[in-house]
Enzyme design. Structure first.
Site, PDB file in Angstrom:
ATOM      1  CG  ASN A 129      -1.674   1.237   1.459  1.00  0.00           C
ATOM      2  OD1 ASN A 129      -1.758   2.076   0.567  1.00  0.00           O
ATOM      3  ND2 ASN A 129      -2.263   1.385   2.644  1.00  0.00           N
ATOM      4  CE  LYS A 172      -0.135   3.353   4.820  1.00  0.00           C
ATOM      5  NZ  LYS A 172      -0.010   3.481   6.263  1.00  0.00           N
ATOM      6  CG  HIS A 201      -5.786   1.993   5.256  1.00  0.00           C
ATOM      7  ND1 HIS A 201      -5.342   2.977   6.117  1.00  0.00           N
ATOM      8  CD2 HIS A 201      -4.766   1.111   5.133  1.00  0.00           C
ATOM      9  CE1 HIS A 201      -4.100   2.695   6.485  1.00  0.00           C
ATOM     10  NE2 HIS A 201      -3.726   1.570   5.906  1.00  0.00           N
ATOM     11  CD  GLU A 225      -2.942   5.665   6.724  1.00  0.00           C
ATOM     12  OE1 GLU A 225      -2.942   5.695   5.484  1.00  0.00           O
ATOM     13  OE2 GLU A 225      -2.016   5.135   7.395  1.00  0.00           O
ATOM     14  CD  GLU A 264      -3.418  -2.578   7.379  1.00  0.00           C
ATOM     15  OE1 GLU A 264      -2.346  -2.878   6.872  1.00  0.00           O
ATOM     16  OE2 GLU A 264      -3.996  -1.504   7.139  1.00  0.00           O
ATOM     17  N   GLY A 296       2.528   2.260  10.746  1.00  0.00           N
ATOM     18  CA  GLY A 296       3.492   3.346  10.577  1.00  0.00           C
ATOM     19  C   GLY A 296       4.216   3.734  11.850  1.00  0.00           C
ATOM     20  CB  SER A 317       5.255  -1.794  12.056  1.00  0.00           C
ATOM     21  OG  SER A 317       4.870  -0.458  12.327  1.00  0.00           O
TER      22      SER A 317
HETATM   23  P1  PGA Z   1       2.899   0.321   7.593  1.00  0.00           P
HETATM   24  O1  PGA Z   1       1.419   0.543   7.009  1.00  0.00           O
HETATM   25  O2  PGA Z   1       3.424  -0.958   7.011  1.00  0.00           O
HETATM   26  O3  PGA Z   1       3.676   1.525   7.136  1.00  0.00           O
HETATM   27  O4  PGA Z   1       2.783   0.239   9.074  1.00  0.00           O
HETATM   28  C1  PGA Z   1       0.545  -0.539   6.837  1.00  0.00           C
HETATM   29  C2  PGA Z   1      -0.750  -0.070   6.248  1.00  0.00           C
HETATM   30  O5  PGA Z   1      -1.234   1.013   6.599  1.00  0.00           O
HETATM   31  O6  PGA Z   1      -1.364  -0.785   5.418  1.00  0.00           O
END
Ligand code: PGA
Length: 258
Positions: free
Chosen positions: A10, A12, A96, A98, A168, A174, A214
């Site tokens: 992803n 983003k 997601h 976010e 997640e 992140g 992560s």
């Molecule tokens: P990350 O994000 O691997 O940077 O923690 C995962 C995601 O949001 O799908």
């Protein structure tokens, strides 16, 4: 049963299409004709036209990061299913964290998107996960169950096996603080149980359930070697073609050890 493992990236809001082009060349050099793991790249919409061409002859699949539940109309700033399908998106990330937390998407809206995606032959990667506060209050299962069941509410039995779910935990995204593989396995087992109750056991055994938050080349093996975890949804570490390829390789190595 053996489910094909997934390594999904992803991106983003990262990479112009020019940067995506450089990435694709480097990544495809590593991938060649490798098909043992299903590799999915989810770039911003603006890189879909270019990547759909560059990846056409490769085993790498494309996904979008969002879409609207309506098929057309007065929805300024939104993207319709036909628009992502046109550029070979077999997948779309929906719900997601976010989108849920920054853009206030509700589980009900996410459910409408899931239904539309399946009607268009696009497999949703439905994301669910609790915040740190919810985890500390012991609400992980209730939050995950609510997001999951509203997300799949309108999914008919005959389409359910096309779903992909990504667990997640919000606090792991992140932050560099991944969940422990044991905790992820436990919640993912719970998700499969809920899917089994909603659909049936056979269908639940076919649905791929990923871990995200992560994930790195160093820790991915410990997650995907777990029996219930069918791959990962990777943010930060997927932005580097070398790291993402390492994640694919480690996923394959884990599949040999399951
Ligand atoms: P990350 O994000 O691997 O940077 O923690 C995962 C995601 O949001 O799908």
């Amino acid at each position: 049963m053996a489910r094909t493992l997934i390594a999904a990236g992803n991106w983003k809001m990262h990479k112009t299409s020019q940067e995506a082009s450089v990435y694709a060349e480097a990544f495809l050099n590593s991938v060649g004709n490798f098909r043992q793991v299903e590799i999915i790249v989810c770039p911003p919409f603006t890189s879909l036209p270019l990547l759909s061409q560059k990846l056409a002859a490769s085993p790498v699949k494309l996904g979008a990061q969002n879409m609207h539940w309506e098929t057309k109309g007065a929805f300024t700033g939104e993207i319709a299913p036909a628009m992502i399908k046109e550029f070979r998106c077999d997948y779309v990330i929906l719900g997601h964290s976010e989108r849920r937390h920054i853009f206030r998407e509700t589980s009900q809206e996410v459910g409408q998107k899931v239904q539309t995606a399946l009607n268009w032959g696009i497999s949703p990667i439905l994301c669910v996960g609790e915040t740190l506060e919810e985890r500390e209050k012991g609400k992980t299962e209730s939050v995950v169950a609510e997001q999951l069941l509203q997300g799949v509410d309108a999914v008919p039995l005959d389409k359910a096996s096309h779903l992909v779910i990504a667990y997640e935990p919000v606090w792991a995204i992140g932050t560099g603080k991944a969940a422990t593989p044991a905790d992820a396995e436990e919640v993912i087992g719970f998700i499969r149980e809920k899917l089994s109750q909603k659909f049936n056991r056979d269908v639940a055994q076919k649905i791929r359930i990923l871990y995200g938050g992560s994930v790195t080349p160093e820790n991915v093996f410990e997650f995907v070697v777990k029996p219930e975890i069918d791959g990962t949804l990777v943010g930060g570490a997927s932005l580097d073609p070398g790291k993402f390829w390492k994640i694919v390789e480690e996923t394959y190595r884990a599949s040999q050890n399951k």
